[in-house]
Design a protein around this motif. Structure first.
Motif, mmCIF file in Angstrom:
data_model
loop_
_atom_site.group_PDB
_atom_site.id
_atom_site.type_symbol
_atom_site.label_atom_id
_atom_site.label_comp_id
_atom_site.label_asym_id
_atom_site.label_seq_id
_atom_site.Cartn_x
_atom_site.Cartn_y
_atom_site.Cartn_z
ATOM 1 N N SER A 25 52.761 -82.741 43.963
ATOM 2 C CA SER A 25 54.163 -83.178 43.940
ATOM 3 C C SER A 25 54.400 -84.184 42.812
ATOM 4 O O SER A 25 55.440 -84.157 42.148
ATOM 5 C CB SER A 25 54.563 -83.783 45.290
ATOM 6 O OG SER A 25 53.744 -84.899 45.593
ATOM 7 N N ALA A 26 53.426 -85.051 42.567
ATOM 8 C CA ALA A 26 53.537 -86.000 41.453
ATOM 9 C C ALA A 26 53.438 -85.273 40.117
ATOM 10 O O ALA A 26 54.107 -85.648 39.145
ATOM 11 C CB ALA A 26 52.457 -87.065 41.551
ATOM 12 N N SER A 85 54.571 -82.290 39.587
ATOM 13 C CA SER A 85 55.909 -81.714 39.412
ATOM 14 C C SER A 85 56.884 -82.755 38.884
ATOM 15 O O SER A 85 57.710 -82.469 38.010
ATOM 16 C CB SER A 85 56.431 -81.152 40.736
ATOM 17 O OG SER A 85 55.626 -80.111 41.193
ATOM 18 N N ASN A 86 56.795 -83.971 39.421
ATOM 19 C CA ASN A 86 57.685 -85.043 38.961
ATOM 20 C C ASN A 86 57.419 -85.394 37.497
ATOM 21 O O ASN A 86 58.359 -85.657 36.740
ATOM 22 C CB ASN A 86 57.521 -86.286 39.833
ATOM 23 C CG ASN A 86 58.035 -86.078 41.234
ATOM 24 O OD1 ASN A 86 58.821 -85.176 41.495
ATOM 25 N ND2 ASN A 86 57.574 -86.905 42.153
ATOM 26 N N ALA A 139 60.235 -84.924 34.571
ATOM 27 C CA ALA A 139 60.645 -86.057 33.743
ATOM 28 C C ALA A 139 60.468 -85.749 32.264
ATOM 29 O O ALA A 139 61.319 -86.095 31.437
ATOM 30 C CB ALA A 139 59.847 -87.300 34.121
#
Length: 189
Positions: free
Chosen positions: A115-116, A118-119, A123
Motif C-alpha cells: 500500500s505504501a 502504491s502511495n 505521488a
C-alpha cells in the motif's frame, strides 16, 4: 529454517476457521441424527424424522435418499475448500528493502507494505505536468499506475509518468524493484 523474517501469512484464517467449525457442527449433528435413526430402525432406509425430531418437516425422505447423500457430499466439499483456503498462504503484501544493519543486530530486515508502494507511485505520477488524477495498485512484483488527463495525445505524458515512477523506485534500494505499468485515461476538463 528460513532466513526470511517476514513471511506471507494467511489473511483468511479466522473466517475460514469459523466456517469450518460451523460446517463441522452441522456435520456432527447430521451424523448423530443418522446414527440414531440407523440404530433405532436398523437400516439407512429409515425416515429422516426418526433420528431427530427437527427433521419432521422433511416428510418421508430417507437417510439413503440421493438428495441427502448429495447434501452430505456438498457439505464435505465445502469443508475441504474452507480448510484449504484457511491454511494456504495469503498474498505477499510486503516488498523487501535493503538497509544497513547496525553492528549489534545479527539479522535485520526492512519491508515496505505494498500500500505504501502504491502511495509512492501515485505521488511520483501526480508530480508530472498534465496529470489530473492518479490511481495506483501494487503487489510485491509490480505496480499499475492509472492516470487521467484532459490532453488528447497521452503518449508523452504516459512516458513521463513511467519515467517518474521508475526513477522514484530506482532511488529506493528494493531487494527486487517492482515493474511499472502505466495506463492513461482521457477525461475532458
Amino acid at each position: 529454517m528460513s532466513t526470511r523474517l517476514f513471511r506471507a501469512r494467511p489473511a483468511r484464517v479466522v473466517p475460514a476457521v469459523i466456517l469450518a467449525i460451523l460446517i463441522l457442527a452441522i456435520a456432527v449433528a447430521l451424523g448423530w441424527a443418522a446414527i440414531a435413526a440407523i440404530v433405532s430402525d436398523g437400516s439407512g432406509s429409515s425416515a429422516l424424522s426418526s433420528g431427530f425430531s427437527g427433521f419432521a418437516t422433511l416428510g418421508t425422505m430417507t437417510w439413503a435418499a440421493a438428495a441427502i447423500i448429495t447434501a452430505g457430499a456438498v457439505i464435505a466439499v465445502l469443508g475441504l475448500i474452507f480448510l484449504i483456503i484457511g491454511i494456504s498462504p495469503g498474498a505477499k503484501r510486503n516488498i523487501g528493502y535493503r538497509a544497513q544493519a547496525p553492528e549489534h543486530i545479527e539479522r535485520f530486515e526492512v519491508v515496505l507494505p505494498t500500500s505504501a508502494l502504491s502511495n509512492l507511485a501515485a505521488a511520483a505520477a501526480d508530480s508530472v505536468d498534465g496529470v489530473s488524477s492518479v490511481r495506483a495498485a501494487s503487489n510485491a512484483s509490480s505496480t499499475n499506475v492509472t492516470f487521467s488527463t484532459p490532453v488528447r495525445d497521452t503518449d508523452e505524458i504516459r512516458h513521463d509518468v513511467d519515467a517518474a515512477v521508475t526513477q522514484r523506485f530506482a532511488s529506493i534500494a528494493f531487494d527486487r524493484t517492482p515493474t511499472v505499468k502505466v495506463r492513461a485515461q482521457r477525461r475532458p476538463a
